[in-house]
Design a protein around this motif. Structure first.
Motif, PDB file in Angstrom:
ATOM      1  N   GLU A  65       0.828  -1.209   0.000  1.00  0.00           N
ATOM      2  CA  GLU A  65       0.000   0.000   0.000  1.00  0.00           C
ATOM      3  C   GLU A  65       0.859   1.255   0.000  1.00  0.00           C
ATOM      4  O   GLU A  65       0.565   2.228  -0.715  1.00  0.00           O
ATOM      5  CB  GLU A  65      -0.927  -0.004   1.221  1.00  0.00           C
ATOM      6  N   LEU A  66       1.921   1.237   0.800  1.00  0.00           N
ATOM      7  CA  LEU A  66       2.800   2.405   0.859  1.00  0.00           C
ATOM      8  C   LEU A  66       3.498   2.627  -0.481  1.00  0.00           C
ATOM      9  O   LEU A  66       3.662   3.760  -0.926  1.00  0.00           O
ATOM     10  CB  LEU A  66       3.832   2.225   1.974  1.00  0.00           C
ATOM     11  N   LYS A  67       3.916   1.548  -1.119  1.00  0.00           N
ATOM     12  CA  LYS A  67       4.561   1.671  -2.429  1.00  0.00           C
ATOM     13  C   LYS A  67       3.603   2.265  -3.465  1.00  0.00           C
ATOM     14  O   LYS A  67       4.013   3.042  -4.329  1.00  0.00           O
ATOM     15  CB  LYS A  67       5.048   0.302  -2.897  1.00  0.00           C
ATOM     16  N   ASP A  68       2.324   1.910  -3.358  1.00  0.00           N
ATOM     17  CA  ASP A  68       1.331   2.427  -4.301  1.00  0.00           C
ATOM     18  C   ASP A  68       1.023   3.900  -4.047  1.00  0.00           C
ATOM     19  O   ASP A  68       0.766   4.659  -4.998  1.00  0.00           O
ATOM     20  CB  ASP A  68       0.035   1.623  -4.195  1.00  0.00           C
ATOM     21  N   ASP A  69       1.055   4.309  -2.785  1.00  0.00           N
ATOM     22  CA  ASP A  69       0.598   5.650  -2.416  1.00  0.00           C
ATOM     23  C   ASP A  69       1.707   6.696  -2.377  1.00  0.00           C
ATOM     24  O   ASP A  69       1.424   7.897  -2.354  1.00  0.00           O
ATOM     25  CB  ASP A  69      -0.096   5.612  -1.049  1.00  0.00           C
ATOM     26  N   PHE A  70       2.974   6.259  -2.317  1.00  0.00           N
ATOM     27  CA  PHE A  70       4.079   7.193  -2.177  1.00  0.00           C
ATOM     28  C   PHE A  70       5.145   6.938  -3.240  1.00  0.00           C
ATOM     29  O   PHE A  70       5.228   5.846  -3.806  1.00  0.00           O
ATOM     30  CB  PHE A  70       4.709   7.065  -0.781  1.00  0.00           C
ATOM     31  N   ASP A  71       5.971   7.948  -3.473  1.00  0.00           N
ATOM     32  CA  ASP A  71       7.033   7.824  -4.470  1.00  0.00           C
ATOM     33  C   ASP A  71       8.220   7.018  -3.956  1.00  0.00           C
ATOM     34  O   ASP A  71       9.008   6.494  -4.750  1.00  0.00           O
ATOM     35  CB  ASP A  71       7.510   9.217  -4.896  1.00  0.00           C
ATOM     36  N   ALA A  72       8.383   6.954  -2.645  1.00  0.00           N
ATOM     37  CA  ALA A  72       9.467   6.165  -2.035  1.00  0.00           C
ATOM     38  C   ALA A  72       9.063   5.807  -0.620  1.00  0.00           C
ATOM     39  O   ALA A  72       8.204   6.461  -0.011  1.00  0.00           O
ATOM     40  CB  ALA A  72      10.787   6.939  -2.031  1.00  0.00           C
ATOM     41  N   VAL A  73       9.694   4.753  -0.086  1.00  0.00           N
ATOM     42  CA  VAL A  73       9.404   4.278   1.271  1.00  0.00           C
ATOM     43  C   VAL A  73      10.716   4.059   2.011  1.00  0.00           C
ATOM     44  O   VAL A  73      11.655   3.476   1.452  1.00  0.00           O
ATOM     45  CB  VAL A  73       8.596   2.961   1.261  1.00  0.00           C
ATOM     46  N   PHE A  74      10.770   4.534   3.254  1.00  0.00           N
ATOM     47  CA  PHE A  74      11.917   4.238   4.121  1.00  0.00           C
ATOM     48  C   PHE A  74      11.419   3.459   5.326  1.00  0.00           C
ATOM     49  O   PHE A  74      10.477   3.886   6.022  1.00  0.00           O
ATOM     50  CB  PHE A  74      12.596   5.525   4.604  1.00  0.00           C
ATOM     51  N   LEU A  75      12.035   2.316   5.595  1.00  0.00           N
ATOM     52  CA  LEU A  75      11.675   1.481   6.735  1.00  0.00           C
ATOM     53  C   LEU A  75      12.672   1.708   7.867  1.00  0.00           C
ATOM     54  O   LEU A  75      13.867   1.440   7.712  1.00  0.00           O
ATOM     55  CB  LEU A  75      11.673   0.003   6.335  1.00  0.00           C
ATOM     56  N   GLY A  76      12.181   2.186   8.986  1.00  0.00           N
ATOM     57  CA  GLY A  76      13.040   2.429  10.141  1.00  0.00           C
ATOM     58  C   GLY A  76      12.313   2.106  11.426  1.00  0.00           C
ATOM     59  O   GLY A  76      12.363   2.842  12.402  1.00  0.00           O
ATOM     60  N   MET A  77      11.606   0.970  11.429  1.00  0.00           N
ATOM     61  CA  MET A  77      10.726   0.641  12.546  1.00  0.00           C
ATOM     62  C   MET A  77      11.418  -0.082  13.695  1.00  0.00           C
ATOM     63  O   MET A  77      10.785  -0.458  14.682  1.00  0.00           O
ATOM     64  CB  MET A  77       9.521  -0.187  12.090  1.00  0.00           C
ATOM     65  N   GLY A  78      12.732  -0.293  13.585  1.00  0.00           N
ATOM     66  CA  GLY A  78      13.433  -0.934  14.692  1.00  0.00           C
ATOM     67  C   GLY A  78      13.084  -2.398  14.813  1.00  0.00           C
ATOM     68  O   GLY A  78      12.641  -3.050  13.865  1.00  0.00           O
ATOM     69  N   LEU A  79      13.277  -2.919  16.013  1.00  0.00           N
ATOM     70  CA  LEU A  79      13.025  -4.325  16.307  1.00  0.00           C
ATOM     71  C   LEU A  79      11.931  -4.411  17.363  1.00  0.00           C
ATOM     72  O   LEU A  79      12.147  -4.036  18.512  1.00  0.00           O
ATOM     73  CB  LEU A  79      14.300  -5.002  16.803  1.00  0.00           C
ATOM     74  N   GLY A  80      10.783  -4.923  16.988  1.00  0.00           N
ATOM     75  CA  GLY A  80       9.647  -4.923  17.902  1.00  0.00           C
ATOM     76  C   GLY A  80       9.472  -6.178  18.724  1.00  0.00           C
ATOM     77  O   GLY A  80       8.826  -6.163  19.768  1.00  0.00           O
ATOM     78  N   GLY A  81      10.045  -7.293  18.284  1.00  0.00           N
ATOM     79  CA  GLY A  81       9.893  -8.545  19.017  1.00  0.00           C
ATOM     80  C   GLY A  81      11.015  -8.759  20.016  1.00  0.00           C
ATOM     81  O   GLY A  81      12.035  -8.072  19.996  1.00  0.00           O
ATOM     82  N   VAL A  82      10.813  -9.702  20.919  1.00  0.00           N
ATOM     83  CA  VAL A  82      11.809 -10.005  21.956  1.00  0.00           C
ATOM     84  C   VAL A  82      12.092 -11.503  21.943  1.00  0.00           C
ATOM     85  O   VAL A  82      11.169 -12.319  21.871  1.00  0.00           O
ATOM     86  CB  VAL A  82      11.306  -9.583  23.352  1.00  0.00           C
TER      87      VAL A  82
END
Length: 443
Positions: free
Chosen positions: A224-241
């Protein structure tokens, strides 16, 4: 969200109000103008400064220290922030004793480096206290970029992209921005709401829209992000333990250190944060030390940090290890958790000693515990992610992933060390590559 229920041994209000204020005051009180001038005067202003090479964000350290020495701290701040937009936070949490200050010529010659971290804080605090933003946006490019994660990498990328004229939307899974800076760092390192104040200041560049409670794979997908934006940056860190992997580790009183730190950071009243009498923290990184020290500062009687290898292999710096010991935390090494003992709730935890090569010695250690914190590493969470390298997103030197139009950086990516300052650098550098890609190579 359901209210957490704790065992009788885990309780709040172990200390008086004055003790909480004292224990969680600023770890490094800021320099005043005179102290900053004296500290700056010790710099040799090296032409080929090793401290610059040691800084992941390549700040011109001799230049900003000279600017402080000549009475222009706001110019010094702009020198810092042009390379590291989160220079205020990094001045507080960066392991300078292992990076720029370790490389300092004064450290080599005298064993006492220039106070680079504290001077950086002096300059950035001076500028941010005025409420001004030293950078302005370029002309609008008409391009849009989605940034996933409002932590150091994401915010760094978002700021640089906005400054270059792009419209940026930041999606974050939590109700507040800041990522690790807001939820994952000891309270005594960032008192008085500095993490949010820095975010508010950063957003003054304009062109950045924040969307909270939006997790990748839950409320929004990469497609969805690829369709809606010209570029995507992923910087969500590490959410699991990572799991503990010991018998009985599902007992009450066993929890994740990252959750403990987050709860403490978001608490309006520290006297309401429950802590056990006998606390055991398992792990050897910064999260483990932060959890152990804060448990002790909250009034736990006995706090033991247990790590499976030797102290020299701990990810926590020697400074952090010494800080823990100075606060009364006992550090046990070469011990692996084997069994959590108790009738429903933890009462003891059994470890087996191991050699350097992790082979068992046959000797065991049993510690009384009514609260156990796991700090043995975090994992990447998400569906439909780009190709992985091991357990992180594979990226090249510019932050590009295996998916066209998608970049990544920070802890979720296969770049450098899991440090705030490294995440900031990776976000900044990816933003520059995104800009070049969106504008036909004009970085």
């Amino acid at each position: 969200m359901a209210e957490k229920v704790f065992e009788p041994g885990i309780q709040a209000g172990r200390l008086n109000a004055d003790a909480y204020e004292s224990h969680f005051s600023d770890l490094h009180p800021p320099l005043d103008a005179h102290e900053a001038a004296v500290a700056a005067d010790r710099c040799y202003f090296c032409h080929d400064a090793p401290c610059i090479t040691a800084c992941p964000t390549d700040i011109d350290i001799p230049l900003f220290i000279r600017q402080i020495a000549t009475g222009t701290p706001d110019a010094a701040a702009k020198t810092i922030l042009s390379q590291n937009i989160m220079g205020g936070m990094c001045a507080r949490v960066c392991p300078t004793e292992q990076l720029c200050e370790q490389a300092c010529v004064r450290e080599e010659a005298e064993g006492k480096p220039v106070l680079i971290g504290q001077l950086q804080r002096y300059a950035t605090d001076h500028l941010q206290a005025q409420g001004v933003h030293p950078f302005t946006r370029a002309a609008a490019t008409g391009k849009t970029v989605a940034v996933v994660g409002a932590g150091p990498a994401g915010l760094s990328a978002a700021h640089r992209l906005a400054m270059l004229g792009h419209e940026v939307t930041v999606f974050d899974a939590r109700p507040k921005p800041g990522g690790l800076n807001e939820y994952g760092i000891a309270a005594y390192k960032t008192p008085e709401g500095f993490a949010q104040a820095e975010v508010d200041w950063l957003l003054k560049i304009g062109g950045i829209t924040l969307k909270h409670d939006m997790a990748l794979g839950r409320e929004v997908t990469l497609e969805e992000l690829k369709d809606d934006f010209d570029a995507v940056f992923l910087g969500m860190g590490l959410g699991g333990v990572n799991g503990l992997g010991a018998e009985g580790d599902d007992k009450a009183g066993v929890s994740d250190a990252v959750d403990f730190i987050a709860d403490l950071r978001q608490a309006g009243d520290l006297a309401k944060v429950p802590v056990g009498r006998d606390v055991v923290v398992i792990g050897g990184g910064m999260t483990a030390v932060d959890a152990a020290v804060q448990a002790k500062l909250l009034g736990a009687l006995n706090v033991t940090l247990v790590y499976r290898r030797g102290r020299e292999r701990m990810n926590a710096s020697p400074f952090e290890q010494d800080l823990a010991a100075s606060k009364g935390v006992r550090i046990v090494t070469h011990a692996v958790p084997m069994k959590v003992i108790g009738n429903g709730a933890v009462r003891e935890i059994e470890f087996e000693y191991v050699n350097d090569d992790m082979t068992p010695t046959g000797q065991t250690l049993t510690l009384a515990a009514d609260q156990v914190f796991k700090a043995i590493g975090q994992t990447l969470e998400g569906v439909g992610l780009p190709e992985l390298a091991g357990k992180k997103i594979r990226v090249d030197s510019s932050g590009r992933t295996s998916v066209a139009g998608v970049w990544a950086g920070g802890d979720c990516a296969s770049g450098g060390d899991d440090l705030t300052v490294t995440a900031v650098a990776e976000g900044r550098d990816a933003a520059m590559d995104i800009h070049a890609a969106l504008t036909g190579g004009n970085a």
